[in-house]
Write an enzyme that holds these catalytic residues in place. Structure first.
Site, PDB file in Angstrom:
ATOM      1  N   ASN A  22      -0.754 -15.569   4.435  1.00  0.00           N
ATOM      2  CA  ASN A  22      -0.577 -16.526   3.344  1.00  0.00           C
ATOM      3  C   ASN A  22       0.701 -17.328   3.527  1.00  0.00           C
ATOM      4  OD1 ASN A  22      -2.887 -15.512   2.192  1.00  0.00           O
ATOM      5  ND2 ASN A  22      -2.052 -15.523   0.121  1.00  0.00           N
TER       6      ASN A  22
ATOM      7  N   ALA B  14      -8.419 -19.418  -3.901  1.00  0.00           N
ATOM      8  CA  ALA B  14      -7.115 -18.801  -4.169  1.00  0.00           C
ATOM      9  C   ALA B  14      -6.081 -19.296  -3.171  1.00  0.00           C
ATOM     10  CB  ALA B  14      -7.241 -17.280  -4.081  1.00  0.00           C
ATOM     11  N   CYS B  15      -4.839 -19.089  -3.515  1.00  0.00           N
ATOM     12  CA  CYS B  15      -3.706 -19.414  -2.644  1.00  0.00           C
ATOM     13  C   CYS B  15      -3.918 -18.763  -1.277  1.00  0.00           C
ATOM     14  CB  CYS B  15      -2.417 -18.905  -3.271  1.00  0.00           C
ATOM     15  SG  CYS B  15      -0.981 -18.895  -2.186  1.00  0.00           S
ATOM     16  N   PRO B  16      -3.656 -19.384  -0.178  1.00  0.00           N
ATOM     17  CA  PRO B  16      -3.048 -20.709   0.007  1.00  0.00           C
ATOM     18  C   PRO B  16      -4.056 -21.837   0.174  1.00  0.00           C
ATOM     19  CG  PRO B  16      -3.183 -19.639   2.116  1.00  0.00           C
ATOM     20  CD  PRO B  16      -3.867 -18.719   1.131  1.00  0.00           C
ATOM     21  N   MET B  17      -5.333 -21.575  -0.159  1.00  0.00           N
ATOM     22  CA  MET B  17      -6.379 -22.545   0.162  1.00  0.00           C
ATOM     23  C   MET B  17      -6.194 -23.935  -0.473  1.00  0.00           C
ATOM     24  SD  MET B  17      -7.911 -21.071   2.375  1.00  0.00           S
ATOM     25  CE  MET B  17      -9.079 -22.407   2.591  1.00  0.00           C
TER      26      MET B  17
END
Lengths: 131, 183
Positions: A22, B14-17
């Site tokens: 991430n 959701a993050c980081p999408m």
């Protein structure tokens, strides 16, 4: 501000994988140059088979539902995305030797190198993150 | 609904999408145009605001509607180069005591997130085709974000027979007075 982000991935669980990828994809999307140095259990995160079955920490298995509900991308998806965004993966040669792994055991497009390779990059990076 | 040039559906991701998708979508957009990002990730507002400023885009604002966040980002923050300045300028202070029409030539989404009350919106790119909406004899004060787009717009109007055109300097960037939102 530095345009480089250096990440050390030294652990091989599912949570570790999300932390690493991430941050890596977010940084790459923000046009930073990103390198991840995979060492010891961290090698799991880019292992062709291993990355599909990363484990949650003992006692935290109930979070599986939460991941599904939050619709998080899978680790193989994040790996692919990171590579598309230009994140460079470096697998630690010494650890691979210890574990009897070769470059073919990992996803395509990685580099194999020693600590110095990474340090050379990390000396200009801010931040350097360890997971 | 606020007008944008391109729409990106990042709902349910959701993050980081949302940030990754936004980065990919904005690549194909022309400099100066506006991207609308639809997202349900509650963190996407803070993320996209930070992302835009770090990468050099202009984050305009976010509207929430039925649990969907609509973010508006204008590509790049460079304004067009003005070769030869229009010359007939007016300051923001002077503007407040004048009658006439304030013409805001920023993109519709920029206008929507804050403009001077009563200002008319015609984005620079539409000015040529919408000129007939304006009165050639009225005093027109052209404004944008920094004074560059409005300079080009003022020249365009003057070239087309508008007699009382002024470029407002420096632009909405420096405007401390009241603004109105439009959504």
């Amino acid at each position: 501000m530095s345009e480089k982000v250096a990440i050390i991935a030294a652990n091989g669980g599912l949570f570790d994988a999300y932390k690493v990828f991430n941050i890596a994809t977010a940084a790459a999307a923000s046009e930073k140059e990103v390198q991840i140095f995979f060492t010891f259990e961290g090698l799991n995160l880019i292992h062709k088979q291993g990355m599909h079955q990363l484990e949650m920490p003992a006692g935290k298995e109930h979070f599986a539902e939460g991941f599904k509900k939050a619709n998080t991308p899978t680790i193989p998806e994040l790996v692919e995305m990171a590579q598309e965004l230009g994140v460079k993966f470096i697998a630690c040669q010494m650890t691979m030797d210890v574990m009897g792994l070769t470059k073919e055991d990992f996803v395509d497009g990685i580099e194999v190198g020693g600590a110095v390779t990474f340090i050379e990059f990390a000396k200009e990076a801010a931040p350097t993150l360890t997971f | 609904m606020i007008k944008a040039n391109h729409h990106l559906d990042a709902k349910g991701l959701a993050c980081p999408m949302p940030v990754v998708k936004t980065k990919n979508a904005i690549k194909d957009l022309e400099e100066g145009l506006v991207l609308e990002v639809q997202a349900t990730d509650k963190g996407s507002k803070a993320d996209l605001t930070a992302w835009a400023s770090s990468v050099g885009h202009q984050y305009l604002g976010t509207v929430e509607e039925a649990d969907v966040l609509y973010h508006y980002i204008r590509k790049g923050s460079n304004e067009p180069k003005v070769e030869k300045a229009f010359g007939q300028n007016i300051s923001l202070e002077e503007l407040e005591s004048r009658d006439g029409l304030i013409l805001d030539v920023r993109e519709a989404a920029e206008y929507a997130f804050g403009h001077i009350e009563g200002a008319k919106s015609i984005p620079m790119g539409e000015l040529e085709s919408r000129m007939q909406e304006l009165d050639k004899d009225e005093e027109i004060y052209v404004i944008c974000r920094t004074g560059n787009r409005s300079d080009l717009a003022a020249q365009l109007l003057a070239d087309n027979g508008f007699k009382n055109v002024y470029n407002v300097l420096s632009g909405m960037n420096e405007w401390n007075g009241k603004t109105t939102k439009d959504f």
